[in-house]
Design an enzyme around this catalytic site. Structure first.
Site, mmCIF file in Angstrom:
data_model
loop_
_atom_site.group_PDB
_atom_site.id
_atom_site.type_symbol
_atom_site.label_atom_id
_atom_site.label_comp_id
_atom_site.label_asym_id
_atom_site.label_seq_id
_atom_site.Cartn_x
_atom_site.Cartn_y
_atom_site.Cartn_z
ATOM 1 N N PRO A 179 0.788 -1.227 0.000
ATOM 2 C CA PRO A 179 0.000 0.000 0.000
ATOM 3 C C PRO A 179 0.826 1.285 0.000
ATOM 4 C CG PRO A 179 -0.137 -1.121 2.122
ATOM 5 C CD PRO A 179 0.508 -2.073 1.168
ATOM 6 N N ASN A 180 0.323 2.237 -0.770
ATOM 7 C CA ASN A 180 0.883 3.590 -0.899
ATOM 8 C C ASN A 180 2.184 3.659 -1.700
ATOM 9 O OD1 ASN A 180 -1.208 4.845 0.715
ATOM 10 N ND2 ASN A 180 -0.282 3.774 2.450
ATOM 11 N N ARG A 217 4.979 10.740 -2.813
ATOM 12 C CA ARG A 217 4.738 10.543 -1.391
ATOM 13 C C ARG A 217 5.994 10.844 -0.563
ATOM 14 N NH1 ARG A 217 4.796 4.492 1.221
ATOM 15 N NH2 ARG A 217 4.021 5.088 3.266
ATOM 16 N N TYR A 233 11.108 8.837 0.937
ATOM 17 C CA TYR A 233 11.064 7.785 -0.093
ATOM 18 C C TYR A 233 11.686 8.188 -1.430
ATOM 19 C CZ TYR A 233 7.917 5.708 3.321
ATOM 20 O OH TYR A 233 7.395 5.176 4.476
ATOM 21 N N ASN A 289 7.948 -5.619 -0.617
ATOM 22 C CA ASN A 289 7.841 -4.455 0.260
ATOM 23 C C ASN A 289 6.359 -4.351 0.614
ATOM 24 O OD1 ASN A 289 7.719 -2.051 1.605
ATOM 25 N ND2 ASN A 289 8.970 -0.907 0.146
ATOM 26 N N ALA A 332 3.024 -0.678 5.019
ATOM 27 C CA ALA A 332 2.554 -0.702 6.408
ATOM 28 C C ALA A 332 1.997 -2.068 6.825
ATOM 29 C CB ALA A 332 1.509 0.382 6.615
ATOM 30 N N GLU A 356 12.212 -9.620 2.444
ATOM 31 C CA GLU A 356 11.518 -8.400 2.900
ATOM 32 C C GLU A 356 12.392 -7.199 2.590
ATOM 33 O OE1 GLU A 356 10.622 -8.454 7.094
ATOM 34 O OE2 GLU A 356 10.183 -6.300 7.127
ATOM 35 N N HIS A 397 12.621 -2.787 2.459
ATOM 36 C CA HIS A 397 12.086 -1.459 2.774
ATOM 37 C C HIS A 397 13.006 -0.390 2.204
ATOM 38 C CE1 HIS A 397 9.115 -3.184 5.401
ATOM 39 N NE2 HIS A 397 10.076 -3.937 5.908
ATOM 40 N N ARG A 411 12.956 5.003 12.553
ATOM 41 C CA ARG A 411 11.741 5.812 12.476
ATOM 42 C C ARG A 411 10.874 5.551 13.725
ATOM 43 N NH1 ARG A 411 9.221 5.071 6.687
ATOM 44 N NH2 ARG A 411 8.021 6.876 7.403
HETATM 45 C C1 DQA Z 1 8.157 1.066 3.962
HETATM 46 C C2 DQA Z 1 8.213 1.338 5.470
HETATM 47 C C3 DQA Z 1 6.851 1.140 6.098
HETATM 48 O O1 DQA Z 1 6.915 1.377 7.490
HETATM 49 C C4 DQA Z 1 5.854 2.106 5.489
HETATM 50 O O2 DQA Z 1 4.577 1.888 6.028
HETATM 51 C C5 DQA Z 1 5.836 2.036 4.011
HETATM 52 C C6 DQA Z 1 7.099 1.926 3.289
HETATM 53 C C7 DQA Z 1 9.510 1.377 3.282
HETATM 54 O O3 DQA Z 1 9.686 0.916 2.159
HETATM 55 O O4 DQA Z 1 10.353 2.068 3.844
HETATM 56 O O5 DQA Z 1 4.797 2.156 3.367
HETATM 57 O O6 DQA Z 1 7.869 -0.286 3.758
#
Ligand code: DQA
Length: 145
Positions: free
Chosen positions: A9-10, A17, A22, A72, A75, A96, A98, A105
């Site tokens: 998501p996002n 964003r 990011y 990835n 959240a 995994e 990120h 954070r």
């Molecule tokens: C994320 C880190 C997560 O905490 C966050 O909710 C994201 C992006 C990252 O790629 O740094 O959406 O996965």
């Protein structure tokens, strides 16, 4: 070598964003660059803002369709037992990934439901985290043979 990258998501909003966290590049732009670096790889890509969509994709690709999956989960990393169960259920290795260093954070980003069922975690290298994910799948597969 065949891999699947899944963004949760996002992450469709990359480039727009929170660029301070990011970056300002869209994922489509980055993916083009990544593919040009790995011409002998077949790289499929899927993004969803929905937990069930991510789970369906893990099921679809998780039984031999690719050598590895870079995930990835956004959240959902911090909330989803269902995605963790899906990773446990499949046979394809999942890494995994990120973009940000989740450990530097907010406290709630320090816990991941999926880390224990992934073969490893890469975080904090910006979009380069995905390339490092590809490199780790390459090594993992080589060492398994
Ligand atoms: C994320 C880190 C997560 O905490 C966050 O909710 C994201 C992006 C990252 O790629 O740094 O959406 O996965």
């Amino acid at each position: 070598m065949n891999v699947l990258i899944i963004n949760g998501p996002n992450l469709n909003l990359l480039g727009v964003r929170e660029p301070g966290i990011y970056g300002s590049k869209s994922f489509d732009e980055y993916l083009k660059e990544l593919k040009s670096l790995y011409l002998n790889f077949s790289i499929d890509y899927y993004q969803s803002n929905h937990e069930g969509g991510i789970i369906d994709k893990l099921h679809e690709y998780g039984f031999g369709k690719v050598d590895g999956i870079i995930l990835n989960a956004g959240a959902y990393t911090h909330t989803s037992i269902a995605i963790a169960d899906a990773i446990s259920a499949i046979s394809t290795p999942v890494i995994e990934v990120h973009i940000s260093n989740v450990h530097s954070r907010e406290q709630f980003r320090r816990h991941s439901f999926i880390s224990p069922v992934c073969i490893g975690v890469i975080a904090g290298f910006g979009l380069d985290s995905y390339r490092l994910g590809l490199e780790s799948i390459k090594e993992y597969v080589k060492n398994k043979k």
